[in-house]
Design a protein around this motif. Structure first.
Motif, PDB file in Angstrom:
ATOM      1  N   LEU A  28      54.843  56.517  39.216  1.00 48.72           N
ATOM      2  CA  LEU A  28      53.621  56.469  38.417  1.00 48.72           C
ATOM      3  C   LEU A  28      53.567  55.199  37.578  1.00 48.72           C
ATOM      4  O   LEU A  28      52.497  54.623  37.367  1.00 48.72           O
ATOM      5  CB  LEU A  28      53.536  57.707  37.516  1.00 48.72           C
ATOM      6  N   ALA A  29      54.729  54.758  37.093  1.00 47.64           N
ATOM      7  CA  ALA A  29      54.787  53.536  36.288  1.00 47.64           C
ATOM      8  C   ALA A  29      54.496  52.305  37.147  1.00 47.64           C
ATOM      9  O   ALA A  29      53.828  51.371  36.696  1.00 47.64           O
ATOM     10  CB  ALA A  29      56.151  53.405  35.621  1.00 47.64           C
ATOM     11  N   VAL A  30      54.984  52.315  38.386  1.00 47.41           N
ATOM     12  CA  VAL A  30      54.698  51.193  39.295  1.00 47.41           C
ATOM     13  C   VAL A  30      53.199  51.117  39.577  1.00 47.41           C
ATOM     14  O   VAL A  30      52.597  50.036  39.577  1.00 47.41           O
ATOM     15  CB  VAL A  30      55.498  51.332  40.610  1.00 47.41           C
ATOM     16  N   GLU A  31      52.591  52.273  39.782  1.00 45.62           N
ATOM     17  CA  GLU A  31      51.143  52.292  40.010  1.00 45.62           C
ATOM     18  C   GLU A  31      50.374  51.844  38.766  1.00 45.62           C
ATOM     19  O   GLU A  31      49.366  51.142  38.862  1.00 45.62           O
ATOM     20  CB  GLU A  31      50.705  53.707  40.415  1.00 45.62           C
ATOM     21  N   ALA A  32      50.881  52.229  37.594  1.00 48.94           N
ATOM     22  CA  ALA A  32      50.253  51.797  36.335  1.00 48.94           C
ATOM     23  C   ALA A  32      50.372  50.285  36.176  1.00 48.94           C
ATOM     24  O   ALA A  32      49.448  49.626  35.675  1.00 48.94           O
ATOM     25  CB  ALA A  32      50.914  52.506  35.151  1.00 48.94           C
ATOM     26  N   PHE A  33      51.502  49.719  36.605  1.00 42.44           N
ATOM     27  CA  PHE A  33      51.708  48.269  36.565  1.00 42.44           C
ATOM     28  C   PHE A  33      50.672  47.579  37.457  1.00 42.44           C
ATOM     29  O   PHE A  33      50.072  46.574  37.066  1.00 42.44           O
ATOM     30  CB  PHE A  33      53.132  47.934  37.033  1.00 42.44           C
ATOM     31  N   ALA A  34      50.468  48.134  38.653  1.00 39.90           N
ATOM     32  CA  ALA A  34      49.475  47.574  39.583  1.00 39.90           C
ATOM     33  C   ALA A  34      48.076  47.608  38.968  1.00 39.90           C
ATOM     34  O   ALA A  34      47.320  46.629  39.037  1.00 39.90           O
ATOM     35  CB  ALA A  34      49.504  48.344  40.900  1.00 39.90           C
ATOM     36  N   ASP A  35      47.732  48.736  38.356  1.00 35.97           N
ATOM     37  CA  ASP A  35      46.419  48.857  37.702  1.00 35.97           C
ATOM     38  C   ASP A  35      46.268  47.818  36.590  1.00 35.97           C
ATOM     39  O   ASP A  35      45.181  47.259  36.399  1.00 35.97           O
ATOM     40  CB  ASP A  35      46.241  50.256  37.110  1.00 35.97           C
ATOM     41  N   SER A  36      47.347  47.557  35.859  1.00 34.90           N
ATOM     42  CA  SER A  36      47.302  46.610  34.739  1.00 34.90           C
ATOM     43  C   SER A  36      46.983  45.198  35.209  1.00 34.90           C
ATOM     44  O   SER A  36      46.263  44.455  34.535  1.00 34.90           O
ATOM     45  CB  SER A  36      48.640  46.618  33.990  1.00 34.90           C
ATOM     46  N   LEU A  37      47.524  44.824  36.367  1.00 41.18           N
ATOM     47  CA  LEU A  37      47.281  43.476  36.877  1.00 41.18           C
ATOM     48  C   LEU A  37      45.802  43.245  37.178  1.00 41.18           C
ATOM     49  O   LEU A  37      45.291  42.127  37.029  1.00 41.18           O
ATOM     50  CB  LEU A  37      48.105  43.229  38.146  1.00 41.18           C
ATOM     51  N   GLU A  38      45.103  44.311  37.570  1.00 47.57           N
ATOM     52  CA  GLU A  38      43.691  44.172  37.918  1.00 47.57           C
ATOM     53  C   GLU A  38      42.799  43.966  36.692  1.00 47.57           C
ATOM     54  O   GLU A  38      41.593  43.765  36.825  1.00 47.57           O
ATOM     55  CB  GLU A  38      43.225  45.378  38.724  1.00 47.57           C
ATOM     56  N   LEU A  39      43.407  44.006  35.508  1.00 43.82           N
ATOM     57  CA  LEU A  39      42.645  43.664  34.312  1.00 43.82           C
ATOM     58  C   LEU A  39      42.096  42.243  34.408  1.00 43.82           C
ATOM     59  O   LEU A  39      40.988  41.965  33.939  1.00 43.82           O
ATOM     60  CB  LEU A  39      43.549  43.774  33.079  1.00 43.82           C
ATOM     61  N   VAL A  40      42.875  41.336  35.004  1.00 43.21           N
ATOM     62  CA  VAL A  40      42.486  39.916  35.040  1.00 43.21           C
ATOM     63  C   VAL A  40      41.138  39.714  35.738  1.00 43.21           C
ATOM     64  O   VAL A  40      40.219  39.131  35.141  1.00 43.21           O
ATOM     65  CB  VAL A  40      43.605  39.058  35.683  1.00 43.21           C
ATOM     66  N   PRO A  41      40.961  40.154  37.000  1.00 41.37           N
ATOM     67  CA  PRO A  41      39.638  39.979  37.608  1.00 41.37           C
ATOM     68  C   PRO A  41      38.534  40.739  36.869  1.00 41.37           C
ATOM     69  O   PRO A  41      37.386  40.284  36.824  1.00 41.37           O
ATOM     70  CB  PRO A  41      39.820  40.507  39.031  1.00 41.37           C
ATOM     71  N   ARG A  42      38.870  41.899  36.275  1.00 42.34           N
ATOM     72  CA  ARG A  42      37.860  42.656  35.532  1.00 42.34           C
ATOM     73  C   ARG A  42      37.369  41.872  34.310  1.00 42.34           C
ATOM     74  O   ARG A  42      36.169  41.787  34.044  1.00 42.34           O
ATOM     75  CB  ARG A  42      38.417  44.019  35.093  1.00 42.34           C
ATOM     76  N   VAL A  43      38.306  41.254  33.588  1.00 41.60           N
ATOM     77  CA  VAL A  43      37.921  40.489  32.397  1.00 41.60           C
ATOM     78  C   VAL A  43      37.202  39.199  32.794  1.00 41.60           C
ATOM     79  O   VAL A  43      36.250  38.775  32.127  1.00 41.60           O
ATOM     80  CB  VAL A  43      39.160  40.195  31.524  1.00 41.60           C
ATOM     81  N   ILE A  66      33.288  46.515  37.632  1.00 44.31           N
ATOM     82  CA  ILE A  66      33.640  47.538  38.626  1.00 44.31           C
ATOM     83  C   ILE A  66      33.244  47.082  40.031  1.00 44.31           C
ATOM     84  O   ILE A  66      34.045  47.144  40.975  1.00 44.31           O
ATOM     85  CB  ILE A  66      32.966  48.884  38.297  1.00 44.31           C
ATOM     86  N   ASP A  67      32.007  46.604  40.172  1.00 45.24           N
ATOM     87  CA  ASP A  67      31.549  46.119  41.483  1.00 45.24           C
ATOM     88  C   ASP A  67      32.421  44.973  41.970  1.00 45.24           C
ATOM     89  O   ASP A  67      32.763  44.884  43.154  1.00 45.24           O
ATOM     90  CB  ASP A  67      30.092  45.669  41.404  1.00 45.24           C
ATOM     91  N   THR A  68      32.759  44.083  41.049  1.00 40.99           N
ATOM     92  CA  THR A  68      33.594  42.926  41.408  1.00 40.99           C
ATOM     93  C   THR A  68      34.949  43.378  41.915  1.00 40.99           C
ATOM     94  O   THR A  68      35.449  42.896  42.944  1.00 40.99           O
ATOM     95  CB  THR A  68      33.778  42.002  40.187  1.00 40.99           C
ATOM     96  N   LEU A  69      35.566  44.318  41.198  1.00 42.59           N
ATOM     97  CA  LEU A  69      36.890  44.798  41.596  1.00 42.59           C
ATOM     98  C   LEU A  69      36.842  45.510  42.935  1.00 42.59           C
ATOM     99  O   LEU A  69      37.743  45.341  43.780  1.00 42.59           O
ATOM    100  CB  LEU A  69      37.445  45.727  40.515  1.00 42.59           C
ATOM    101  N   VAL A  70      35.797  46.279  43.177  1.00 45.10           N
ATOM    102  CA  VAL A  70      35.636  46.971  44.470  1.00 45.10           C
ATOM    103  C   VAL A  70      35.547  45.956  45.601  1.00 45.10           C
ATOM    104  O   VAL A  70      36.205  46.093  46.654  1.00 45.10           O
ATOM    105  CB  VAL A  70      34.388  47.879  44.451  1.00 45.10           C
ATOM    106  N   ASP A  71      34.751  44.905  45.398  1.00 49.22           N
ATOM    107  CA  ASP A  71      34.600  43.865  46.429  1.00 49.22           C
ATOM    108  C   ASP A  71      35.916  43.137  46.683  1.00 49.22           C
ATOM    109  O   ASP A  71      36.270  42.835  47.833  1.00 49.22           O
ATOM    110  CB  ASP A  71      33.531  42.855  46.004  1.00 49.22           C
TER     111      ASP A  71
END
Length: 556
Positions: free
Chosen positions: A436-451, A461-466
């Protein structure tokens, strides 16, 4: 006050002013403080990031979107928040850029860890999972990285331009990236193992106001912001023999305070003649070395200035220590500390030219072995030139790093989405709650494209999906073009980052998050909250937001 009961009686072990916050309260406090720091710089990330105006207690104003500058200028007075500031400082020292990204990821790691804590996942399991994920992510960075040829001008300039995009230097990034590439080329040397070493000690940045940034240029040599000590001295010397002197050309003072009574004019004249003779002797020693130009780190007496001017020697006094060290590199000369031991062997050779418009001395070496270049950075005002200097300093560091390390990555959030995708696949093979922590780490990295998307006014959200769809289809170079809002191959588009910077950011962010998560007890000798207003004595409750982040609110 903390108490322990012993045989029915309370045992007092802490003072009346002490405070203690334990377990979940401590974790919530620490995570809140760390996240507040990360959130404060998020809006500066990317080409469309906004600037912050920071006003010091003295009224000095700094306008910037450089993450480490913002965090250092804030009046932060919270121990946990200071840990996150250290992430930015370490990233700046080790990688030169990427401070905002590293801090933002650290904040997101803690946010996701808080969710896991609420699900009764033990902090040690989260820490172990984050360590495993960070190590795997660094391995994947090396796998994705693209090799750099130091002679590939377009690629090295793309790294510099990517760093400058969104900063004060962006409008002139093509000119400045060209200057950066030429500078790095001048100070690079090939190592025995075939790698390239960039000697950043041989590069100096000199700033000037009152002119356009587009007038910035590269000088192969040094630029010294000083005036000649005497109007009759030459302003230009070709094929000059140059003496670097760290001894005052002045009358030597006695070690003890002395008082001399003079009752005869002839006695006074003898004193004056003696002083003149001392100065004459020092000037003769300079002339005897064959020096045409003298850069002195200390003072030069008015009488000595006159003597030097009569001898046709160009002299500069009170030269900064840093400039003296740089001139030593540029000219291949020695810094003389004792004129009695000075000789022609200590001199450097080159040309010295006084630019009356810039009010600078340009010093260029005649030796092929000497090393040193100066970037003359110009801007209309102090605020403009300061921000451009911050931008070009970061760009220099990352471009030099790309040449030295020899690896680059696609930007625009491409690497973060690719790493997140690979970490989720990797998590399937991780046993226990660490998964679960590894998956949380992966989710955290996606903050960059979201920001990046948020700061560009796009739907995150649309950007991250694409982006996820592109990477799942095998396009590992797909990133966000914030100007068009489209997903594209950012490497081909020239949005490029050094691999070492990304590795350092992942390392710093994960270690800082783990350090915060490992704390379950805060013991303070005084009030933990430095917000002394209405929350005086509020204890843990008063520490909910930033706790003691002092003047942070006013700085933003």
């Amino acid at each position: 006050m903390s108490q322990q009961r012993m045989q029915g009686q309370p045992m007092i072990i802490m003072g009346d002013d002490a405070q203690r916050v334990k377990d979940k309260d401590a974790q919530e406090h620490n995570i809140s403080a760390a996240r507040a720091v990360a959130d404060s710089v998020r809006s500066t990330l990317g080409p469309k990031g906004m600037d912050k105006m920071l006003v010091s207690s003295m009224g000095d104003v700094t306008v910037t979107n450089d993450g480490v500058t913002i965090l250092q200028e804030m009046d932060i007075d919270n121990p946990t928040a200071e840990m996150i500031v250290e992430v930015a400082e370490t990233q700046e020292d080790e990688a030169g850029d990427g401070t905002t990204t590293a801090v933002a990821i650290a904040g997101e790691l803690l946010k996701n860890a808080e969710d896991l804590l609420e699900r009764d996942i033990h902090p040690t399991a989260i820490i172990k999972g984050y360590n495993v994920a960070a190590e795997r992510a660094r391995e994947e960075v090396d796998d994705i990285a693209i090799d750099v040829d130091p002679d590939d001008e377009d690629l090295v300039r793309s790294v510099a331009e990517t760093s400058m995009t969104g900063k004060g230097s962006e409008l002139n990034k093509e000119l400045l990236s060209g200057i950066i590439y030429e500078a790095i080329e001048q100070i690079s040397v090939a190592a025995d193992d075939g790698s390239t070493v960039v000697d950043m000690e041989s590069l100096n940045i000199e700033t000037q106001t009152g002119r356009s940034v587009s007038e910035s240029e590269l000088l192969v040599g040094a630029a010294i912001d000083k005036d000649p000590v005497h109007d009759d001295m030459p302003s230009e010397v070709e094929d000059a023999d140059i003496l670097l002197l760290n001894e005052a050309v002045e009358v030597e003072e006695t070690e003890a305070d002395t008082q001399v009574s003079v009752d005869d004019p002839e006695q006074l004249q003898k004193f004056l003649d003696q002083e003149e003779e001392q100065l004459r002797e020092k000037v003769d020693q300079i002339v005897d070395t064959g020096a045409d130009v003298v850069f002195c780190q200390k003072g030069i007496d008015d009488m000595a200035q006159h003597f030097l001017a009569k001898e046709g020697v160009l002299a500069v006094r009170r030269t900064k220590k840093s400039d003296m060290e740089f001139l030593k590199n540029v000219l291949g000369a020695a810094i003389v500390k004792d004129l009695d031991a000075a000789s022609a062997d200590d001199l450097g050779t080159g040309s010295v030219t006084r630019d009356s418009d810039d009010e600078l001395f340009y010093v260029e070496s005649d030796s092929d072995e000497a090393l040193g270049v100066t970037i003359l950075l110009r801007g209309s005002t102090d605020h403009v030139v300061d921000e451009v200097e911050r931008g070009i300093s970061d760009a220099l560091d990352v471009a030099a790093q790309a040449v030295t390390d020899g690896r680059v990555l696609p930007g625009g959030g491409a690497i973060e989405v690719e790493l997140a995708d690979r970490l989720r696949s990797f998590a399937d093979g991780v046993e226990g709650r660490e998964q679960l922590a590894v998956e949380a780490f992966a989710d955290s990295l996606e903050l960059v494209p979201r920001v990046l998307a948020e700061n560009a006014g796009l739907d995150s959200i649309d950007t991250l999906v694409d982006l996820r769809a592109a990477h799942e289809a095998g396009d590992q170079l797909a990133g966000l073009n914030v100007f068009t809002g489209e997903v594209e191959d950012t490497f081909d588009a020239g949005v490029v980052e050094p691999a070492h910077s990304k590795e350092q950011g992942l390392n710093s962010a994960s270690e800082a998050a783990n350090l915060v998560l490992k704390i379950d007890d805060i013991i303070s000798a005084g009030d933990l909250s430095t917000d002394k207003g209405e929350d005086e004595g509020a204890g843990a409750g008063g520490m909910g937001g930033m706790g003691g982040m002092g003047g942070m609110g006013g700085a933003m």
